[in-house]
Design a protein around this motif. Structure first.
Motif, PDB file in Angstrom:
ATOM      1  N   THR A 114       0.784  -1.230   0.000  1.00  0.00           N
ATOM      2  CA  THR A 114       0.000   0.000   0.000  1.00  0.00           C
ATOM      3  C   THR A 114       0.815   1.279   0.000  1.00  0.00           C
ATOM      4  OG1 THR A 114      -0.202  -0.080   2.406  1.00  0.00           O
ATOM      5  CG2 THR A 114      -1.985  -1.083   1.120  1.00  0.00           C
ATOM      6  N   CYS A 115       1.978   1.301   0.641  1.00  0.00           N
ATOM      7  CA  CYS A 115       2.664   2.587   0.750  1.00  0.00           C
ATOM      8  C   CYS A 115       4.160   2.558   0.484  1.00  0.00           C
ATOM      9  CB  CYS A 115       2.390   3.224   2.118  1.00  0.00           C
ATOM     10  SG  CYS A 115       2.834   2.213   3.507  1.00  0.00           S
ATOM     11  N   ILE A 116       4.778   1.408   0.434  1.00  0.00           N
ATOM     12  CA  ILE A 116       6.231   1.368   0.277  1.00  0.00           C
ATOM     13  C   ILE A 116       6.633   1.309  -1.191  1.00  0.00           C
ATOM     14  CG2 ILE A 116       8.313   0.029   0.755  1.00  0.00           C
ATOM     15  CD1 ILE A 116       6.978  -0.673   3.463  1.00  0.00           C
ATOM     16  N   GLY A 117       6.085   0.410  -1.938  1.00  0.00           N
ATOM     17  CA  GLY A 117       6.376   0.301  -3.360  1.00  0.00           C
ATOM     18  C   GLY A 117       7.711  -0.354  -3.654  1.00  0.00           C
ATOM     19  N   LEU A 118       7.997  -0.467  -4.945  1.00  0.00           N
ATOM     20  CA  LEU A 118       9.205  -1.163  -5.395  1.00  0.00           C
ATOM     21  C   LEU A 118      10.483  -0.467  -4.956  1.00  0.00           C
ATOM     22  CD1 LEU A 118      10.592  -3.389  -7.001  1.00  0.00           C
ATOM     23  CD2 LEU A 118      10.303  -1.980  -9.043  1.00  0.00           C
ATOM     24  N   GLU A 119      10.554   0.840  -5.133  1.00  0.00           N
ATOM     25  CA  GLU A 119      11.780   1.554  -4.757  1.00  0.00           C
ATOM     26  C   GLU A 119      12.040   1.431  -3.257  1.00  0.00           C
ATOM     27  OE1 GLU A 119      13.975   5.881  -5.102  1.00  0.00           O
ATOM     28  OE2 GLU A 119      12.043   5.605  -6.071  1.00  0.00           O
ATOM     29  N   GLY A 120      11.006   1.566  -2.462  1.00  0.00           N
ATOM     30  CA  GLY A 120      11.160   1.412  -1.021  1.00  0.00           C
ATOM     31  C   GLY A 120      11.597   0.008  -0.646  1.00  0.00           C
ATOM     32  N   ALA A 121      11.030  -0.985  -1.329  1.00  0.00           N
ATOM     33  CA  ALA A 121      11.413  -2.375  -1.066  1.00  0.00           C
ATOM     34  C   ALA A 121      12.884  -2.594  -1.395  1.00  0.00           C
ATOM     35  CB  ALA A 121      10.539  -3.322  -1.877  1.00  0.00           C
ATOM     36  N   LEU A 122      13.316  -2.071  -2.528  1.00  0.00           N
ATOM     37  CA  LEU A 122      14.724  -2.221  -2.915  1.00  0.00           C
ATOM     38  C   LEU A 122      15.650  -1.498  -1.936  1.00  0.00           C
ATOM     39  CD1 LEU A 122      14.369  -1.839  -6.772  1.00  0.00           C
ATOM     40  CD2 LEU A 122      14.770  -3.948  -5.489  1.00  0.00           C
ATOM     41  N   ASN A 123      15.232  -0.340  -1.458  1.00  0.00           N
ATOM     42  CA  ASN A 123      16.029   0.382  -0.462  1.00  0.00           C
ATOM     43  C   ASN A 123      16.145  -0.415   0.828  1.00  0.00           C
ATOM     44  OD1 ASN A 123      16.487   2.553  -2.158  1.00  0.00           O
ATOM     45  ND2 ASN A 123      14.786   3.755  -1.362  1.00  0.00           N
ATOM     46  N   MET A 124      15.041  -0.999   1.288  1.00  0.00           N
ATOM     47  CA  MET A 124      15.078  -1.816   2.512  1.00  0.00           C
ATOM     48  C   MET A 124      15.998  -3.011   2.349  1.00  0.00           C
ATOM     49  SD  MET A 124      11.295  -1.834   4.165  1.00  0.00           S
ATOM     50  CE  MET A 124      10.446  -2.278   2.687  1.00  0.00           C
ATOM     51  N   ILE A 125      15.933  -3.656   1.187  1.00  0.00           N
ATOM     52  CA  ILE A 125      16.793  -4.814   0.935  1.00  0.00           C
ATOM     53  C   ILE A 125      18.263  -4.396   0.979  1.00  0.00           C
ATOM     54  CG2 ILE A 125      17.489  -6.488  -0.823  1.00  0.00           C
ATOM     55  CD1 ILE A 125      14.460  -6.453  -1.708  1.00  0.00           C
ATOM     56  N   GLU A 126      18.588  -3.286   0.353  1.00  0.00           N
ATOM     57  CA  GLU A 126      19.977  -2.820   0.353  1.00  0.00           C
ATOM     58  C   GLU A 126      20.448  -2.471   1.766  1.00  0.00           C
ATOM     59  OE1 GLU A 126      22.946   0.503  -1.595  1.00  0.00           O
ATOM     60  OE2 GLU A 126      20.876   0.409  -2.294  1.00  0.00           O
ATOM     61  N   VAL A 127      19.612  -1.776   2.521  1.00  0.00           N
ATOM     62  CA  VAL A 127      19.970  -1.417   3.900  1.00  0.00           C
ATOM     63  C   VAL A 127      20.242  -2.673   4.719  1.00  0.00           C
ATOM     64  CG1 VAL A 127      19.021  -0.462   6.042  1.00  0.00           C
ATOM     65  CG2 VAL A 127      18.818   0.821   3.909  1.00  0.00           C
ATOM     66  N   LYS A 128      19.382  -3.669   4.591  1.00  0.00           N
ATOM     67  CA  LYS A 128      19.550  -4.918   5.350  1.00  0.00           C
ATOM     68  C   LYS A 128      20.822  -5.645   4.930  1.00  0.00           C
ATOM     69  CE  LYS A 128      18.045  -8.442   7.871  1.00  0.00           C
ATOM     70  NZ  LYS A 128      18.814  -8.646   9.075  1.00  0.00           N
ATOM     71  N   GLN A 129      21.094  -5.702   3.627  1.00  0.00           N
ATOM     72  CA  GLN A 129      22.298  -6.386   3.158  1.00  0.00           C
ATOM     73  C   GLN A 129      23.565  -5.693   3.649  1.00  0.00           C
ATOM     74  OE1 GLN A 129      21.537  -6.454  -1.066  1.00  0.00           O
ATOM     75  NE2 GLN A 129      20.723  -8.534  -0.982  1.00  0.00           N
ATOM     76  N   VAL A 130      23.588  -4.374   3.599  1.00  0.00           N
ATOM     77  CA  VAL A 130      24.762  -3.626   4.069  1.00  0.00           C
ATOM     78  C   VAL A 130      24.938  -3.806   5.572  1.00  0.00           C
ATOM     79  CG1 VAL A 130      25.719  -1.305   4.378  1.00  0.00           C
ATOM     80  CG2 VAL A 130      24.728  -1.957   2.180  1.00  0.00           C
ATOM     81  N   ALA A 131      23.842  -3.735   6.316  1.00  0.00           N
ATOM     82  CA  ALA A 131      23.921  -3.913   7.772  1.00  0.00           C
ATOM     83  C   ALA A 131      24.418  -5.313   8.122  1.00  0.00           C
ATOM     84  CB  ALA A 131      22.558  -3.647   8.410  1.00  0.00           C
ATOM     85  N   ASP A 132      23.910  -6.330   7.439  1.00  0.00           N
ATOM     86  CA  ASP A 132      24.350  -7.708   7.694  1.00  0.00           C
ATOM     87  C   ASP A 132      25.832  -7.885   7.348  1.00  0.00           C
ATOM     88  OD1 ASP A 132      21.786  -8.335   8.518  1.00  0.00           O
ATOM     89  OD2 ASP A 132      21.277  -9.460   6.689  1.00  0.00           O
ATOM     90  N   TYR A 133      26.250  -7.307   6.228  1.00  0.00           N
ATOM     91  CA  TYR A 133      27.651  -7.398   5.822  1.00  0.00           C
ATOM     92  C   TYR A 133      28.555  -6.730   6.860  1.00  0.00           C
ATOM     93  CZ  TYR A 133      31.931  -6.645   3.183  1.00  0.00           C
ATOM     94  OH  TYR A 133      33.245  -6.623   2.791  1.00  0.00           O
ATOM     95  N   ASN A 134      28.172  -5.528   7.268  1.00  0.00           N
ATOM     96  CA  ASN A 134      28.992  -4.807   8.254  1.00  0.00           C
ATOM     97  C   ASN A 134      29.040  -5.542   9.579  1.00  0.00           C
ATOM     98  OD1 ASN A 134      29.628  -2.820   6.422  1.00  0.00           O
ATOM     99  ND2 ASN A 134      28.015  -1.430   7.095  1.00  0.00           N
ATOM    100  N   GLU A 135      27.929  -6.127  10.000  1.00  0.00           N
ATOM    101  CA  GLU A 135      27.908  -6.900  11.246  1.00  0.00           C
ATOM    102  C   GLU A 135      28.843  -8.104  11.149  1.00  0.00           C
ATOM    103  OE1 GLU A 135      24.760  -9.447  13.948  1.00  0.00           O
ATOM    104  OE2 GLU A 135      24.004  -7.803  12.724  1.00  0.00           O
ATOM    105  N   ALA A 136      28.833  -8.777  10.012  1.00  0.00           N
ATOM    106  CA  ALA A 136      29.725  -9.923   9.815  1.00  0.00           C
ATOM    107  C   ALA A 136      31.186  -9.485   9.844  1.00  0.00           C
ATOM    108  CB  ALA A 136      29.405 -10.619   8.494  1.00  0.00           C
ATOM    109  N   LYS A 137      31.495  -8.344   9.241  1.00  0.00           N
ATOM    110  CA  LYS A 137      32.868  -7.831   9.262  1.00  0.00           C
ATOM    111  C   LYS A 137      33.313  -7.493  10.686  1.00  0.00           C
ATOM    112  CE  LYS A 137      34.833  -7.221   5.263  1.00  0.00           C
ATOM    113  NZ  LYS A 137      36.019  -7.969   4.900  1.00  0.00           N
ATOM    114  N   ILE A 138      32.432  -6.850  11.446  1.00  0.00           N
ATOM    115  CA  ILE A 138      32.750  -6.503  12.832  1.00  0.00           C
ATOM    116  C   ILE A 138      33.031  -7.760  13.642  1.00  0.00           C
ATOM    117  CG2 ILE A 138      31.748  -5.593  14.974  1.00  0.00           C
ATOM    118  CD1 ILE A 138      30.334  -3.478  13.140  1.00  0.00           C
ATOM    119  N   LYS A 139      32.195  -8.789  13.476  1.00  0.00           N
ATOM    120  CA  LYS A 139      32.408 -10.055  14.197  1.00  0.00           C
ATOM    121  C   LYS A 139      33.724 -10.707  13.779  1.00  0.00           C
ATOM    122  CE  LYS A 139      27.606 -11.145  15.140  1.00  0.00           C
ATOM    123  NZ  LYS A 139      26.471 -12.032  14.876  1.00  0.00           N
TER     124      LYS A 139
END
Length: 70
Positions: A37-62
């Motif tokens: 209803t309100c996020i759309g494709l661009e928002g979905a892609l942004n969320m996916i990128e944010v999650k992937q970057v956060a997961d990558y950075n967390e793995a690097k920190i560990k």
């Protein structure tokens, strides 16, 4: 389990939902109704990128933390 095992379909993949919807929902940043209803494709892609970057950075920190303990 090797990468080859994963490529051969041991894990389930969504059949009736696009990969983008699947990954966006896995981020936990939205629910299906919000996505439709309100996020759309661009928002979905942004969320996916944010999650992937956060997961990558967390793995690097560990990784670096485990190297310091040696």
């Amino acid at each position: 389990m090797s990468n080859q095992d994963l490529k051969e379909g041991i894990l389930a993949n969504p059949l009736n939902v696009s990969e983008t919807v699947y990954r966006a929902l896995l981020t936990g940043m939205c629910n299906y109704h919000q996505l439709n209803t309100c996020i759309g494709l661009e928002g979905a892609l942004n969320m996916i990128e944010v999650k992937q970057v956060a997961d990558y950075n967390e793995a690097k920190i560990k990784y670096f933390a485990s190297q310091e303990q040696r």
